[in-house]
Design a protein around this motif. Structure first.
Motif, PDB file in Angstrom:
ATOM      1  N   LEU A  32       0.840  -1.203   0.000  1.00 15.59           N
ATOM      2  CA  LEU A  32       0.000   0.000   0.000  1.00 15.59           C
ATOM      3  C   LEU A  32       0.873   1.250   0.000  1.00 15.59           C
ATOM      4  N   HIS A  33       1.983   1.178   0.739  1.00 13.77           N
ATOM      5  CA  HIS A  33       2.916   2.310   0.805  1.00 13.77           C
ATOM      6  C   HIS A  33       3.481   2.603  -0.583  1.00 13.77           C
ATOM      7  N   MET A  34       3.872   1.507  -1.293  1.00 10.07           N
ATOM      8  CA  MET A  34       4.420   1.653  -2.644  1.00 10.07           C
ATOM      9  C   MET A  34       3.376   2.209  -3.596  1.00 10.07           C
ATOM     10  N   ALA A  35       2.149   1.620  -3.533  1.00 12.76           N
ATOM     11  CA  ALA A  35       1.070   2.061  -4.435  1.00 12.76           C
ATOM     12  C   ALA A  35       0.766   3.526  -4.181  1.00 12.76           C
ATOM     13  N   HIS A  36       0.781   3.917  -2.909  1.00 13.58           N
ATOM     14  CA  HIS A  36       0.490   5.291  -2.553  1.00 13.58           C
ATOM     15  C   HIS A  36       1.557   6.225  -3.133  1.00 13.58           C
ATOM     16  N   GLY A  37       2.817   5.798  -3.085  1.00 15.37           N
ATOM     17  CA  GLY A  37       3.916   6.600  -3.602  1.00 15.37           C
ATOM     18  C   GLY A  37       3.787   6.862  -5.095  1.00 15.37           C
TER      19      GLY A  37
END
Ligand SMILES: [Zn+2]
Length: 288
Positions: free
Chosen positions: A281-286
């Motif tokens: 989720l952190h990556m997708a958010h980035g």
């Protein structure tokens, strides 16, 4: 929970011994349960067809007879029955007839011991660790039985399903609604894939045991973890299958059991599911 250095040695001995003893039980279960189930099925089939029943043979269940060599039937002595060390001392051969003892049984004992250590190291000495170890033990038994016999016995999958729901009634791994929906979604999802695949190709790619096993994953870890588990199981299953086909150890048309991959993916979900999802989720958010 923090275990002080003073108490860590008794704890380590308890965990390792407990893991090895349960592992020894699992290796017996993996060997005997399919044989017991086949006898039951044969009896049921004969009854349904009105055929005479065979003469009842000697008693054979999980507790009786004691451990014996499958080749020469000699009962194992006390020292040969010690988990882990029995196999090592005999160098994997029967003391009497020197037949090879399949290393699979030793591997089950080693894996279960490692699982006990990993569970306590990860969850501490908690109820979460106790339940997580029970799930892991069930997954080890299921993956070995499925890889050898292509069955996932209900007597293991269904109790695991209920155990997961019970554990989550106290919110041990996820909320109870997430667990109940997880179990239902998981079963339904594979059921739909199964029937769509059969409709399109006329072949059966999975068994009902796989649906129940995926429902176990949903019941323990909640619906949020299902995409990760099915993705991980399919990917590792595909890679393994390709390796076997390329190296000529599997015909393209031979079915390969899916259960072991679901088991291993469920275990990863149990230990690392939330960190993996958070990272994703952190990556997708980035990237938004
Ligand atoms: Zn023997």
């Amino acid at each position: 929970m923090i275990v002080s250095a003073h108490s860590s040695l008794p704890v380590a001995i308890f965990v390792i011994t407990g893991g090895a003893v349960i592992g020894s039980f699992l290796s017996m279960l993996v060997y005997r349960l399919p044989l017991i189930l086949k006898r039951h099925w044969e009896r049921d089939c004969r009854e349904a067809l009105g055929l005479p029943q065979p003469e009842p043979g000697p008693t054979f269940n999980l507790a009786w007879p004691g451990s014996h060599c499958p080749e020469c039937q000699t009962a194992l002595g006390l020292q040969d029955n010690i988990p882990l060390f029995g196999f090592l001392a005999l160098r994997g051969r029967c003391r009497h007839c020197h037949a090879r003892i399949p290393s699979r049984y030793f591997l089950i004992e080693v894996l279960t011991t490692l699982a006990a250590v990993a569970t306590v190291a990860h969850f501490g000495l908690t109820a979460r660790a106790g339940f997580a170890f029970l799930l892991t033990a069930g997954l080890i038994a299921l993956s070995f039985i499925d890889s050898k016999e292509q069955i996932l016995p209900d007597v293991i999958t269904l109790p695991l399903l209920w155990l997961g729901l019970l554990a989550n009634s106290a919110g041990l791994y996820t909320s109870l609604p997430s667990a109940v929906w997880g179990a239902a979604f998981a079963y339904l999802f594979l059921w739909l894939i199964f029937h769509a695949f059969r409709f399109a190709t006329g072949k059966e790619g999975m068994g009902y045991g796989d649906f129940k096993l995926f429902a176990v994953a949903g019941a323990w870890l909640g619906w949020q973890m299902l995409p990760l588990i099915i993705l991980l199981a399919s990917l590792t299953g595909a890679v393994y299958g390709i390796i076997l086909i390329v190296t000529g150890r599997l015909q393209r048309s031979t079915p390969m059991p899916f259960g072991p991959f679901l088991c291993w993916a469920t275990w990863i979900g149990l230990f690392f599911g939330w960190p993996i999802l958070a990272g994703y989720l952190h990556m997708a958010h980035g990237h938004l």
